[in-house]
Design a protein around this motif. Structure first.
Motif, PDB file in Angstrom:
ATOM      1  N   TYR A   9       1.440   4.020  -6.571  1.00  0.00           N
ATOM      2  CA  TYR A   9       1.806   4.840  -5.422  1.00  0.00           C
ATOM      3  C   TYR A   9       3.281   5.208  -5.509  1.00  0.00           C
ATOM      4  N   ASP A  10       3.614   6.382  -5.014  1.00  0.00           N
ATOM      5  CA  ASP A  10       5.015   6.760  -4.876  1.00  0.00           C
ATOM      6  C   ASP A  10       5.621   6.061  -3.663  1.00  0.00           C
ATOM      7  N   ASP A  28      -0.046  11.543   6.249  1.00  0.00           N
ATOM      8  CA  ASP A  28      -0.650  12.868   6.114  1.00  0.00           C
ATOM      9  C   ASP A  28       0.373  13.894   5.621  1.00  0.00           C
ATOM     10  N   ALA A  29       1.595  13.830   6.149  1.00  0.00           N
ATOM     11  CA  ALA A  29       2.646  14.758   5.727  1.00  0.00           C
ATOM     12  C   ALA A  29       3.000  14.552   4.249  1.00  0.00           C
ATOM     13  N   LEU A  30       3.069  13.303   3.818  1.00  0.00           N
ATOM     14  CA  LEU A  30       3.367  13.020   2.417  1.00  0.00           C
ATOM     15  C   LEU A  30       2.240  13.507   1.504  1.00  0.00           C
ATOM     16  N   ARG A  31       1.008  13.268   1.901  1.00  0.00           N
ATOM     17  CA  ARG A  31      -0.136  13.726   1.104  1.00  0.00           C
ATOM     18  C   ARG A  31      -0.131  15.239   0.934  1.00  0.00           C
ATOM     19  N   LEU A  32       0.233  15.967   1.984  1.00  0.00           N
ATOM     20  CA  LEU A  32       0.295  17.428   1.906  1.00  0.00           C
ATOM     21  C   LEU A  32       1.317  17.895   0.876  1.00  0.00           C
ATOM     22  N   ARG A  33       2.268  17.020   0.580  1.00  0.00           N
ATOM     23  CA  ARG A  33       3.312  17.326  -0.402  1.00  0.00           C
ATOM     24  C   ARG A  33       3.004  16.690  -1.765  1.00  0.00           C
ATOM     25  N   ASN A  34       1.755  16.298  -1.939  1.00  0.00           N
ATOM     26  CA  ASN A  34       1.276  15.712  -3.207  1.00  0.00           C
ATOM     27  C   ASN A  34       1.987  14.421  -3.591  1.00  0.00           C
ATOM     28  N   LYS A  36       1.788  10.442  -3.803  1.00  0.00           N
ATOM     29  CA  LYS A  36       0.784   9.377  -3.820  1.00  0.00           C
ATOM     30  C   LYS A  36       1.225   8.308  -2.826  1.00  0.00           C
ATOM     31  N   VAL A  37       0.479   8.190  -1.741  1.00  0.00           N
ATOM     32  CA  VAL A  37       0.903   7.319  -0.651  1.00  0.00           C
ATOM     33  C   VAL A  37      -0.151   6.251  -0.372  1.00  0.00           C
ATOM     34  N   PHE A  38       0.330   5.020  -0.156  1.00  0.00           N
ATOM     35  CA  PHE A  38      -0.555   3.962   0.306  1.00  0.00           C
ATOM     36  C   PHE A  38      -0.417   3.887   1.812  1.00  0.00           C
ATOM     37  N   TYR A  39      -1.524   4.148   2.485  1.00  0.00           N
ATOM     38  CA  TYR A  39      -1.659   3.985   3.930  1.00  0.00           C
ATOM     39  C   TYR A  39      -2.997   3.291   4.119  1.00  0.00           C
ATOM     40  N   ASP A  40      -3.013   2.171   4.797  1.00  0.00           N
ATOM     41  CA  ASP A  40      -4.233   1.358   4.851  1.00  0.00           C
ATOM     42  C   ASP A  40      -5.440   2.116   5.390  1.00  0.00           C
ATOM     43  N   GLY A  41      -5.211   3.118   6.221  1.00  0.00           N
ATOM     44  CA  GLY A  41      -6.321   3.915   6.735  1.00  0.00           C
ATOM     45  C   GLY A  41      -7.052   4.675   5.650  1.00  0.00           C
ATOM     46  N   TYR A  42      -6.379   4.954   4.536  1.00  0.00           N
ATOM     47  CA  TYR A  42      -7.007   5.633   3.397  1.00  0.00           C
ATOM     48  C   TYR A  42      -7.701   4.650   2.465  1.00  0.00           C
ATOM     49  N   GLU A  43      -7.447   3.365   2.615  1.00  0.00           N
ATOM     50  CA  GLU A  43      -7.872   2.353   1.629  1.00  0.00           C
ATOM     51  C   GLU A  43      -8.770   1.275   2.207  1.00  0.00           C
ATOM     52  N   ARG A  44      -9.453   1.554   3.287  1.00  0.00           N
ATOM     53  CA  ARG A  44     -10.243   0.510   3.966  1.00  0.00           C
ATOM     54  C   ARG A  44     -11.234  -0.189   3.040  1.00  0.00           C
ATOM     55  N   THR A  45     -11.948   0.559   2.217  1.00  0.00           N
ATOM     56  CA  THR A  45     -12.931  -0.082   1.333  1.00  0.00           C
ATOM     57  C   THR A  45     -12.255  -0.897   0.237  1.00  0.00           C
ATOM     58  N   THR A  46     -11.084  -0.465  -0.202  1.00  0.00           N
ATOM     59  CA  THR A  46     -10.334  -1.209  -1.222  1.00  0.00           C
ATOM     60  C   THR A  46      -9.849  -2.547  -0.672  1.00  0.00           C
ATOM     61  N   LEU A  47      -9.466  -2.570   0.596  1.00  0.00           N
ATOM     62  CA  LEU A  47      -8.893  -3.767   1.202  1.00  0.00           C
ATOM     63  C   LEU A  47      -9.937  -4.790   1.647  1.00  0.00           C
ATOM     64  N   TRP A  48     -11.173  -4.355   1.768  1.00  0.00           N
ATOM     65  CA  TRP A  48     -12.234  -5.232   2.270  1.00  0.00           C
ATOM     66  C   TRP A  48     -12.374  -6.485   1.413  1.00  0.00           C
ATOM     67  N   GLY A  49     -12.275  -7.652   2.030  1.00  0.00           N
ATOM     68  CA  GLY A  49     -12.485  -8.922   1.336  1.00  0.00           C
ATOM     69  C   GLY A  49     -11.287  -9.441   0.559  1.00  0.00           C
ATOM     70  N   HIS A  62       5.535  -4.299  -6.255  1.00  0.00           N
ATOM     71  CA  HIS A  62       5.378  -3.952  -7.669  1.00  0.00           C
ATOM     72  C   HIS A  62       4.582  -2.680  -7.951  1.00  0.00           C
ATOM     73  N   LYS A  63       3.763  -2.249  -7.030  1.00  0.00           N
ATOM     74  CA  LYS A  63       2.866  -1.126  -7.327  1.00  0.00           C
ATOM     75  C   LYS A  63       3.272   0.173  -6.639  1.00  0.00           C
ATOM     76  N   SER A  64       4.375   0.137  -5.892  1.00  0.00           N
ATOM     77  CA  SER A  64       4.870   1.319  -5.203  1.00  0.00           C
ATOM     78  C   SER A  64       6.330   1.540  -5.558  1.00  0.00           C
ATOM     79  N   ARG A  65       6.664   2.790  -5.808  1.00  0.00           N
ATOM     80  CA  ARG A  65       8.059   3.120  -6.123  1.00  0.00           C
ATOM     81  C   ARG A  65       8.951   2.829  -4.915  1.00  0.00           C
ATOM     82  N   TYR A  66       8.468   3.209  -3.721  1.00  0.00           N
ATOM     83  CA  TYR A  66       9.218   2.978  -2.488  1.00  0.00           C
ATOM     84  C   TYR A  66       8.291   2.372  -1.440  1.00  0.00           C
TER      85      TYR A  66
END
Length: 72
Positions: A9-10, A28-34, A36-49, A62-66
């Motif tokens: 992620y950026d 949402d604003a960051l995504r519109l600007r292409n 790569k953003v981690f927001y838990d609302g976009y990753e619910r299935t990834t976070l499960w368990g 370690h996995k995000s630039r900022y």
């Protein structure tokens, strides 16, 4: 020579539950600007368990630039 680090992620957004609306607006604003953003609302299935403390700690460090922290 040093190789450029590859990040999943950026930007990762960290926030308290009461700031969810602000976090989603920012994500949402960051995504519109292409961005790569981690927001838990976009990753619910990834976070499960997952152990969220370990998973998010690694992601923010370690996995995000900022990491953007919304403090209230």
């Amino acid at each position: 020579m040093s190789a450029e680090l590859q990040y999943a992620y950026d930007v990762a957004i960290s926030y308290a539950g009461e700031d969810r609306d602000y976090a989603q607006t920012l994500a949402d604003a960051l995504r519109l600007r292409n961005v790569k953003v981690f927001y838990d609302g976009y990753e619910r299935t990834t976070l499960w368990g997952k152990n969220l403390y370990e998973y998010l700690s690694d992601l923010y460090q370690h996995k995000s630039r900022y990491c953007v922290m919304l403090l209230s």
